[in-house]
Design a protein around this motif. Sequence first.
Motif, PDB file in Angstrom:
ATOM      1  N   UNK A 316       7.618  -3.338  -4.232  1.00  0.00           N
ATOM      2  CA  UNK A 316       8.075  -4.119  -5.275  1.00  0.00           C
ATOM      3  C   UNK A 316       7.068  -3.977  -6.270  1.00  0.00           C
ATOM      4  N   UNK A 317       6.052  -3.472  -6.009  1.00  0.00           N
ATOM      5  CA  UNK A 317       4.832  -3.172  -6.919  1.00  0.00           C
ATOM      6  C   UNK A 317       4.737  -1.860  -7.687  1.00  0.00           C
ATOM      7  N   UNK A 318       5.686  -0.993  -7.345  1.00  0.00           N
ATOM      8  CA  UNK A 318       5.433   0.250  -8.092  1.00  0.00           C
ATOM      9  C   UNK A 318       5.838   0.307  -9.693  1.00  0.00           C
ATOM     10  N   UNK A 319       6.486  -0.453  -9.870  1.00  0.00           N
ATOM     11  CA  UNK A 319       6.799  -0.595 -11.607  1.00  0.00           C
ATOM     12  C   UNK A 319       5.503  -1.037 -11.968  1.00  0.00           C
ATOM     13  N   UNK A 320       4.899  -1.868 -11.525  1.00  0.00           N
ATOM     14  CA  UNK A 320       3.470  -2.185 -12.097  1.00  0.00           C
ATOM     15  C   UNK A 320       2.325  -1.108 -11.985  1.00  0.00           C
ATOM     16  N   UNK A 321       2.578  -0.481 -10.963  1.00  0.00           N
ATOM     17  CA  UNK A 321       1.476   0.627 -10.556  1.00  0.00           C
ATOM     18  C   UNK A 321       1.728   1.964 -11.085  1.00  0.00           C
ATOM     19  N   UNK A 322       2.921   2.174 -11.726  1.00  0.00           N
ATOM     20  CA  UNK A 322       3.258   3.630 -12.086  1.00  0.00           C
ATOM     21  C   UNK A 322       2.283   4.013 -13.048  1.00  0.00           C
ATOM     22  N   UNK A 335       0.895  -0.291  -2.623  1.00  0.00           N
ATOM     23  CA  UNK A 335       0.858  -1.192  -1.248  1.00  0.00           C
ATOM     24  C   UNK A 335       0.072  -2.405  -1.179  1.00  0.00           C
ATOM     25  N   UNK A 336      -1.087  -2.379  -1.898  1.00  0.00           N
ATOM     26  CA  UNK A 336      -1.947  -3.511  -1.882  1.00  0.00           C
ATOM     27  C   UNK A 336      -1.539  -4.559  -2.977  1.00  0.00           C
ATOM     28  N   UNK A 337      -0.959  -4.160  -4.059  1.00  0.00           N
ATOM     29  CA  UNK A 337      -0.409  -5.328  -5.009  1.00  0.00           C
ATOM     30  C   UNK A 337       0.840  -5.580  -4.578  1.00  0.00           C
ATOM     31  N   UNK A 338       1.588  -4.861  -3.989  1.00  0.00           N
ATOM     32  CA  UNK A 338       2.787  -5.426  -3.351  1.00  0.00           C
ATOM     33  C   UNK A 338       2.729  -6.275  -2.336  1.00  0.00           C
ATOM     34  N   UNK A 339       1.600  -6.220  -1.861  1.00  0.00           N
ATOM     35  CA  UNK A 339       1.250  -7.396  -0.648  1.00  0.00           C
ATOM     36  C   UNK A 339       1.209  -8.839  -1.416  1.00  0.00           C
ATOM     37  N   UNK A 340       0.271  -8.690  -2.325  1.00  0.00           N
ATOM     38  CA  UNK A 340       0.042  -9.849  -3.109  1.00  0.00           C
ATOM     39  C   UNK A 340       1.357 -10.449  -3.569  1.00  0.00           C
ATOM     40  N   UNK A 341       2.175  -9.667  -4.314  1.00  0.00           N
ATOM     41  CA  UNK A 341       3.466  -9.858  -5.153  1.00  0.00           C
ATOM     42  C   UNK A 341       4.417 -10.604  -3.878  1.00  0.00           C
ATOM     43  N   UNK A 363       4.272  -5.396   3.810  1.00  0.00           N
ATOM     44  CA  UNK A 363       4.527  -4.807   2.339  1.00  0.00           C
ATOM     45  C   UNK A 363       3.144  -3.843   2.382  1.00  0.00           C
ATOM     46  N   UNK A 364       2.031  -4.703   2.375  1.00  0.00           N
ATOM     47  CA  UNK A 364       0.693  -4.345   2.283  1.00  0.00           C
ATOM     48  C   UNK A 364       0.277  -3.134   3.036  1.00  0.00           C
ATOM     49  N   UNK A 365       0.818  -2.943   4.301  1.00  0.00           N
ATOM     50  CA  UNK A 365       0.532  -2.038   5.098  1.00  0.00           C
ATOM     51  C   UNK A 365       1.671  -0.987   5.351  1.00  0.00           C
ATOM     52  N   UNK A 366       2.751  -1.062   4.602  1.00  0.00           N
ATOM     53  CA  UNK A 366       3.730  -0.186   4.820  1.00  0.00           C
ATOM     54  C   UNK A 366       3.368   1.384   4.923  1.00  0.00           C
TER      55      UNK A 366
END
Length: 437
Positions: A316-322, A335-341, A363-366
């Motif tokens: 889920x955080x890939x767009x924000x982290x691209x 991964x870390x940002x996605x865990x928070x989201x 999500x955080x550890x995937x």
Amino acid sequence: SLPVTTRSPRLVSVTLAAFPQLHQALILSLAKLLQPSVDAFVVGGAIRDLLLSRHPLDDLDLALPARALDTGEALAARMGGRYVCLDLARGAGRVILRTDDRVAQIDLTDFRRPSIEADLRGRDFTINALAVSVRRLAQAEEASVLDPTGGLADLAKHRLRLAGPRAFSEDPVRAFRAIRLAGALGFHLDPGLLRAARAVAHHLGETAPERVRDELAGILSLPRAAVGLRQLDRLGLLTGILPEGVPMKSTSQPAPHRFSVWEHSLRAVEAVDQLLAELGALGPYHDELTPHLAEPLGDGFTRREVLKLAALLHDVAKPACRQVVDGRTRFIGHDAVGGEMAKVIAHRLRFSSAATAVLERLVRQHLRPMHLGQLPEVSRRARYRFFSDLGSDAPDLLLLALADAAAVRGLSPLAVWRGHAGRLVADLLGGLKEDQA
């Protein structure tokens, strides 16, 4: 076959013997409590399921002209159950009965309109707008099905259709219920229902998040949950509760990925569906994984449903982290940002603390299994740290890793299981007990 009779194309009857024994006792007890001039009606899903030859649930819905609260209290006392007032203003109460192996819920409500026919017309779908008389069932052991909206014809056509034109505008959560019910029954959706669902998609944010959460849990519990999610997406309903999905659709991924972030995520859910349906293909791990994944996490979720949601949200955080680094597209820290989201999304939908914690951790550890797979050899220390960090969520994460790998190119997760990545997962699963000891 169930003792349901059809006397003519227009007259369908249900016998008392068609109901489970507990329901039969309830119907007979309720009939004795009614005044001579008053009748009550079994409505909704129980009638639908009997006519579809599906085993009815323990739950039963009853509609009365008035005094449902008083009647429910008297019925609970008569049956040795517990009574709960659900909604004083709407005249809704619940009788809870406990038997040796199950708990049954019987909901009693006052008519929402002047008559039973008008009440049925105000319900969600025609196949739920069916009723039979309690008094007739008790006295004649058979009662004709009341069908003011054409639900019997829709049952025969395996069609889900709105009982009235305002069914969704009065309650947008019913659009989610339509997807769940169609998936559970194998029904197709009426074109008018599809148009009505699209029209209310932007109103979902105005509804109680707990009700949306419950319907989402039901969709995720379906064997083909990804089909339901795709249908929600096509109707714009998923965006109404998960706006984070919008940028995922427009975010492409470099090779070896074949799909956008969103399509990859939906395919990961499809892969989880397949894994859960074919756990036996994972050999000796089936017997441990099956009860583990059935562990309840609150509010209708088990580990199975949370695993599917983690598959949808793992990127889920890939767009924000691209970002582009040395000409290469990277998603550093997603991964870390996605865990928070994921945690924010879970809080928004009022998930239980247990379900939220599992979702966030998955999500955080995937990426952890992938990182282990890049090592020349997974040392005992590295494996111990993996299980120490993941705890009881380790099996879930390993299944997510298989699904994630399969969705990169659209492969079967069982094909991945038979390859190098599968050998790594099998090795970790095999050492689960040893390393958690």
